[in-house]
Design an enzyme around this catalytic site. Sequence first.
Site, PDB file in Angstrom:
ATOM      1  N   ASN A 227      -2.902   6.559  -1.505  1.00  0.00           N
ATOM      2  CA  ASN A 227      -2.658   6.463  -0.063  1.00  0.00           C
ATOM      3  C   ASN A 227      -1.883   7.652   0.480  1.00  0.00           C
ATOM      4  O   ASN A 227      -1.946   7.937   1.673  1.00  0.00           O
ATOM      5  CB  ASN A 227      -1.961   5.143   0.273  1.00  0.00           C
ATOM      6  CG  ASN A 227      -2.957   3.994   0.200  1.00  0.00           C
ATOM      7  OD1 ASN A 227      -4.167   4.221   0.249  1.00  0.00           O
ATOM      8  ND2 ASN A 227      -2.467   2.782   0.062  1.00  0.00           N
TER       9      ASN A 227
ATOM     10  N   GLU B  38      -2.527   0.917  -9.378  1.00  0.00           N
ATOM     11  CA  GLU B  38      -1.389   1.831  -9.523  1.00  0.00           C
ATOM     12  C   GLU B  38      -0.173   0.988  -9.909  1.00  0.00           C
ATOM     13  O   GLU B  38       0.130  -0.001  -9.236  1.00  0.00           O
ATOM     14  CB  GLU B  38      -1.100   2.559  -8.199  1.00  0.00           C
ATOM     15  CG  GLU B  38      -2.146   3.576  -7.806  1.00  0.00           C
ATOM     16  CD  GLU B  38      -1.866   4.233  -6.450  1.00  0.00           C
ATOM     17  OE1 GLU B  38      -2.315   5.357  -6.249  1.00  0.00           O
ATOM     18  OE2 GLU B  38      -1.217   3.609  -5.592  1.00  0.00           O
TER      19      GLU B  38
ATOM     20  N   HIS C 272      -0.337  -2.095  -7.395  1.00  0.00           N
ATOM     21  CA  HIS C 272      -1.164  -1.842  -6.220  1.00  0.00           C
ATOM     22  C   HIS C 272      -2.649  -1.917  -6.561  1.00  0.00           C
ATOM     23  O   HIS C 272      -3.186  -1.023  -7.210  1.00  0.00           O
ATOM     24  CB  HIS C 272      -0.785  -0.460  -5.650  1.00  0.00           C
ATOM     25  CG  HIS C 272      -1.521  -0.115  -4.394  1.00  0.00           C
ATOM     26  ND1 HIS C 272      -1.770   1.174  -4.008  1.00  0.00           N
ATOM     27  CD2 HIS C 272      -2.067  -0.899  -3.434  1.00  0.00           C
ATOM     28  CE1 HIS C 272      -2.441   1.170  -2.867  1.00  0.00           C
ATOM     29  NE2 HIS C 272      -2.632  -0.080  -2.508  1.00  0.00           N
TER      30      HIS C 272
ATOM     31  N   SER D 260       0.829  -1.206   0.000  1.00  0.00           N
ATOM     32  CA  SER D 260       0.000   0.000   0.000  1.00  0.00           C
ATOM     33  C   SER D 260       0.857   1.247   0.000  1.00  0.00           C
ATOM     34  O   SER D 260       0.474   2.265  -0.560  1.00  0.00           O
ATOM     35  CB  SER D 260      -0.872   0.045   1.256  1.00  0.00           C
ATOM     36  OG  SER D 260      -1.674  -1.082   1.330  1.00  0.00           O
TER      37      SER D 260
HETATM   38  N1  LIG Z   1      -6.448  -4.788   2.827  1.00  0.00           N
HETATM   39  C1  LIG Z   1      -6.473  -3.717   2.044  1.00  0.00           C
HETATM   40  O1  LIG Z   1      -7.419  -2.923   2.019  1.00  0.00           O
HETATM   41  C2  LIG Z   1      -5.323  -3.475   1.114  1.00  0.00           C
HETATM   42  C3  LIG Z   1      -5.508  -2.721  -0.049  1.00  0.00           C
HETATM   43  C4  LIG Z   1      -4.436  -2.552  -0.929  1.00  0.00           C
HETATM   44  C5  LIG Z   1      -3.214  -3.094  -0.620  1.00  0.00           C
HETATM   45  N2  LIG Z   1      -3.056  -3.812   0.540  1.00  0.00           N
HETATM   46  C6  LIG Z   1      -1.738  -4.376   0.805  1.00  0.00           C
HETATM   47  O2  LIG Z   1      -1.757  -5.739   0.428  1.00  0.00           O
HETATM   48  C7  LIG Z   1      -0.875  -6.483   1.274  1.00  0.00           C
HETATM   49  C8  LIG Z   1      -1.644  -7.608   1.928  1.00  0.00           C
HETATM   50  O3  LIG Z   1      -2.690  -7.062   2.691  1.00  0.00           O
HETATM   51  P1  LIG Z   1      -3.919  -7.946   3.174  1.00  0.00           P
HETATM   52  O4  LIG Z   1      -4.932  -7.003   3.707  1.00  0.00           O
HETATM   53  O5  LIG Z   1      -4.316  -8.922   2.111  1.00  0.00           O
HETATM   54  O6  LIG Z   1      -3.247  -8.742   4.390  1.00  0.00           O
HETATM   55  P2  LIG Z   1      -3.754 -10.083   5.099  1.00  0.00           P
HETATM   56  O7  LIG Z   1      -3.187 -10.077   6.453  1.00  0.00           O
HETATM   57  O8  LIG Z   1      -5.226 -10.243   4.915  1.00  0.00           O
HETATM   58  O9  LIG Z   1      -3.054 -11.236   4.229  1.00  0.00           O
HETATM   59  C9  LIG Z   1      -1.684 -11.487   4.242  1.00  0.00           C
HETATM   60  C10 LIG Z   1      -1.454 -12.955   3.934  1.00  0.00           C
HETATM   61  O10 LIG Z   1      -0.067 -13.173   3.835  1.00  0.00           O
HETATM   62  C11 LIG Z   1       0.236 -14.430   4.412  1.00  0.00           C
HETATM   63  N3  LIG Z   1       1.644 -14.464   4.791  1.00  0.00           N
HETATM   64  C12 LIG Z   1       2.253 -13.925   5.860  1.00  0.00           C
HETATM   65  N4  LIG Z   1       3.582 -14.170   5.814  1.00  0.00           N
HETATM   66  C13 LIG Z   1       3.808 -14.872   4.681  1.00  0.00           C
HETATM   67  C14 LIG Z   1       4.971 -15.423   4.080  1.00  0.00           C
HETATM   68  N5  LIG Z   1       6.168 -15.271   4.654  1.00  0.00           N
HETATM   69  N6  LIG Z   1       4.842 -16.097   2.931  1.00  0.00           N
HETATM   70  C15 LIG Z   1       3.622 -16.256   2.358  1.00  0.00           C
HETATM   71  N7  LIG Z   1       2.483 -15.759   2.877  1.00  0.00           N
HETATM   72  C16 LIG Z   1       2.575 -15.074   4.029  1.00  0.00           C
HETATM   73  C17 LIG Z   1      -0.696 -14.512   5.606  1.00  0.00           C
HETATM   74  O11 LIG Z   1      -0.896 -15.866   5.999  1.00  0.00           O
HETATM   75  C18 LIG Z   1      -1.963 -13.889   5.041  1.00  0.00           C
HETATM   76  O12 LIG Z   1      -2.796 -14.869   4.471  1.00  0.00           O
HETATM   77  C19 LIG Z   1      -0.291  -5.486   2.248  1.00  0.00           C
HETATM   78  O13 LIG Z   1       0.921  -5.014   1.767  1.00  0.00           O
HETATM   79  C20 LIG Z   1      -1.330  -4.375   2.255  1.00  0.00           C
HETATM   80  O14 LIG Z   1      -0.763  -3.127   2.625  1.00  0.00           O
HETATM   81  C21 LIG Z   1      -4.083  -4.025   1.395  1.00  0.00           C
END
Ligand SMILES: NC(=O)c1ccc[n+]([C@@H]2O[C@H](COP(=O)([O-])OP(=O)(O)OC[C@H]3O[C@@H](n4cnc5c(N)ncnc54)[C@H](O)[C@@H]3O)[C@@H](O)[C@H]2O)c1
Length: 671
Positions: A196, A157, A145, A124
Site C-alpha cells: 500500500n 504481509e 495484512h 491496510s
Molecule cells: N477491503 C479491502 O480491500 C481491504 C484489503 C486489505 C485490508 N483491508 C483492511 O481491513 C479492514 C476491514 O476492511 P473491510 O473492507 O472488511 O471493511 P468493512 O467495512 O467491509 O467491514 C468492517 C466490519 O467491521 C464491523 N465493525 C465495525 N465496528 C466494529 C466494532 N466496534 N466491533 C466489531 N465489529 C465492528 C462492521 O460491522 C463491518 O462488518 C480495514 O482495516 C481495511 O483497511 C481492507
Amino acid sequence: MLETVEVRKVTVVGAGDMGHGIAELFAVSGFDVTLMDKFPQAIEKAKARISASIDKLVERGKLTKEQADAARSRMAYSGDMAKAVSQADIVVEAVPESLELKKSVFKDIDEHAPPGAILASNTSNIRISDLAAATSRPDRTVGMHFFNPPMVMKLVEVIPGAKTDPAVVQELVEVSAKLGRTPVKVLRDSPGFIVNRINAADTLFFCLVLDKGMATPAEVDGFAKGQGLPMGPYELLDFVGVDIGADSLAYFAEALSPEYGKGKTFARMAKEGLLGKKTGKGFYDWSTGRAQIPDVAPTDKISIMDIFALEINEAVKLVEEGVAGPEDIEGGVTLGMNRPFGPIAVAKDLSNAEVKSKLEELAAKFDCQIFAPARSISEGRMRDAIEGRLAPPTEKSAAAPGESGQSPKEQSAGAGAVRLERLPGEVAKVVLNRPKLNTINAEILDGLDRIATELSNDPEVRVVIVTGEGAVFCAGADLSQFFSTSVAFMEFARKGARIMRKLSEMPKLTIAVLKGYALGGGLELALSCDIRVATDNVEIGFPELTRGLVPAWSGSQRLPKLLGVSQASFLILTSERINGRRAYELGLVNRLVPSGDPDEYAEKYAAQLASSQAPVAVMLAKKLINKGSEVPIDDGLEMEAMAAGLLFGTADLKEGISAFLGKRKAEFKGK
Ligand SMILES: NC(=O)c1ccc[n+]([C@@H]2O[C@H](COP(=O)([O-])OP(=O)(O)OC[C@H]3O[C@@H](n4cnc5c(N)ncnc54)[C@H](O)[C@@H]3O)[C@@H](O)[C@H]2O)c1
C-alpha cells in the site's frame, strides 16, 4: 522467552468484506473460528457470503462435501466481544480503517482475550505500534495484512510493531503458510507497509492528474487498458470505493508526508458521496451495476514510464528505510497487486539516469516532492538499492516525517548495514540493520570498524549505544556467507575478533541493548561493550557448538573472564539459551528492562552517564580494567597509580572535587 502457543482457535473481529473472507480461510484450513461483529445484520450477511463461497468451492471441486461440512462446523458467530475472544489463540481485527475505532477495539480485545493470545490487525495502512500502544501486550500485537479477497489473494504481509516479540512474527508467518498463503515479513513498521505504500504514490499521481485537468478518467483508463490492464485506475477506484483512495491519502498525509494531502479530487468526491459502485456514481455511472465508460481516445498526457518510475522510487525508499528488502518488495507487489512483475524487475531493465530524470520531471510537473528521486536514485545508486547492496535506512528516511515516538536526532550518513546516529547529550547510537535478524556479515564488520575509529576520535561523544534495528539485537554471524578456504574463514574470524577488541577498547563508555536475540557473534559484540542492558525475554546464548563451530570473535575468551569458567563452560558447551533475567542474575547483564522500550531506556541511561562520568577518567578506567587483567598485579597497581597521577592535572578532576564540595553537579569538559 515468551511461550509460543499452538494456534487452533482464531477469532476474527469485524465480519465485513475482509473479515468474512479471513474467517472462511481459517475455517477451511482447519482452524476453529469465531467471527464477531458488533452489528447483527453484518453477521447475517457474512454467514450467507461464507456459505455461498463454501458451496462454490465444492462445486469447483476444491473441497469435498465432507471438508465443506467440517469447515462449516468449525465456524461460530458472535455479537459479544468478551465471549468471542475469551478462548482465542489469535484474534484478527478487521474493523473499518480508523485509528480511533481500531484502538478502542484493540483495548476491548486485550481486556477479554487470554493473556497469551496474539492480537493481529488486518489494517491496510496504520502503524502497528500505534495499535499496540492501546493494549497491555505490545509484544504480542502484530500486523497480519490479507489482501482482497482473502480466499483468493495469496499474499499476507506480517508486520512487527516496535515492541513485537520476533517469536510472534514467526508464529504468524507459520500460520500464514498453514493457510496456503505466501507470507512476507515486513522488517519495519511503516505506514502502508510494502504494497500500500507503493500504491499510495500511484493514488496520489492519479488524483493530481484529475486535479490538474490533464486528462479525464475515461482517457486515462483507456490508456491503462491499452497497456494490458483489465481495469483502469479510476474504474478500479470506483469499484473499491473512492472513499478508500481519499482516506488512504489522508492517512499518508498525516502519517508520512503532508504532500499526500495535495490531491484534492478524491476527497471532494468522497464528501459528495460520489463513491463509485456502492453509491451508483463515482467517476462513472454504475446504475446498471457496471461502469458506463465513455468511448474516448486514450490520453497521451501520461506514460507507463510515469508509473514505473513512481513505483521504483517508492520501492527504493522502502529499501532505504529498512522496511523491506528488494525480493520481498517484488514478491509483495506481484502477489498483492496481482501483477506479472513488480518495480524491482522493471528497474533492472532501466538505467538510473532514465528513472532519475523521469522522477525529476514528475516532481516539477506536479510540484510534489514525493515524486522526487529517492536518495539512492539521486546518487546514482539505484542498482545497489534494488540488488540489496544498499544500507537501509539512510539519513533521509530515518528523518522522514511521521515517524512517531522518535525525538529529533542528528544522523550521520548510513554506513552499510550499520547506521550511526548522534543523539543529544553527547551520546551516539550504533544500529545494526540487516534483514535476517541483524546478523553480522562482512559489511557489518567493516561498518563497525569504521564507526569505532570515527567515534574513538570524536570528543563530542561520551557514551555509545550499540543496538539492533527493530525488536532484535543480533542473532549472530550470517552463516550463509561463502568462504572458499579454511584460511578465508580463519581470516573472517580474526577480523571479527580484532573488531570486537577495537570496540572494547574504545575510549568511551559503551552500552549494548539486548532484545529479541543476542546469539553467537551478536553476544560477542555485546560482550565487547562495557554495560549490557536487556529485556526480560531476550534469548542469549552461544549456538556455535551445535553448528560445528566455536565462538571465534573473542567469546570463548571474554565470557570466562566475565562469568568465571564454570558458567562460561556451561553456556558455551551446552549452547543452552538463557533469558535476560537469568543473564542479569548471573551478572552477564547489568540492567534489566522488564517493560517498556529497551532502546528508550538505554538512551536515557546513556545521557545520564554522559553527564555524570568524567570522560578522561572513563578512558583511563577502561584501560585499567581491560589491560589490568592481562598483567601481573604489581604492574596493574603501577598502571593505576600512573592513571591517578595523570588525572591529577586535569580540569575535570578539579571540577569534580569542587562540585562535590559545593554540593552541585559537575560539568565535565573532558580535559
Ligand atoms: N477491503 C479491502 O480491500 C481491504 C484489503 C486489505 C485490508 N483491508 C483492511 O481491513 C479492514 C476491514 O476492511 P473491510 O473492507 O472488511 O471493511 P468493512 O467495512 O467491509 O467491514 C468492517 C466490519 O467491521 C464491523 N465493525 C465495525 N465496528 C466494529 C466494532 N466496534 N466491533 C466489531 N465489529 C465492528 C462492521 O460491522 C463491518 O462488518 C480495514 O482495516 C481495511 O483497511 C481492507
